[in-house]
Design a protein around this motif. Structure first.
Motif: not given
Length: 87
Positions: A13-14, A19-21, A30-33, A62-64
């Motif tokens: 899922h990473y 991509v979602h972040a 920031e998306a990676h973090d 959680l990502t959202r």
């Protein structure tokens, strides 16, 4: 078991969570973090999670949530797209 399951979640899922972040924050670092933070949360709370349900919806939620938190903080920082109230 925990290590194997976590590795499976990460490798499966990473990229989609990244991509979602990224669709929210539009900043690769920031998306990676954010996704790293999500996986750290899952690791710390792994034993509390219900193993009978799919964790994919939780990972997305959680990502959202963390992406939106980041955007709220960005807005409140002067010089980074936000305004200081009262000025």
């Amino acid at each position: 078991q925990k290590q194997d399951t976590f590795e499976f979640l990460f490798t499966t899922h990473y990229k989609e969570l990244y991509v979602h972040a990224l669709s929210f924050v539009r900043d690769e670092e920031e998306a990676h973090d954010i996704v790293t933070d999500v996986y750290e949360y899952v690791w710390r709370n792994f034993n509390k999670l219900d193993s009978s349900v799919s964790l994919r919806p939780l990972l997305y939620t959680l990502t959202r949530s963390r992406s939106l938190d980041f955007l709220r903080k960005e807005k409140s920082v002067p010089g980074r797209g936000g305004r200081v109230s009262g000025l």
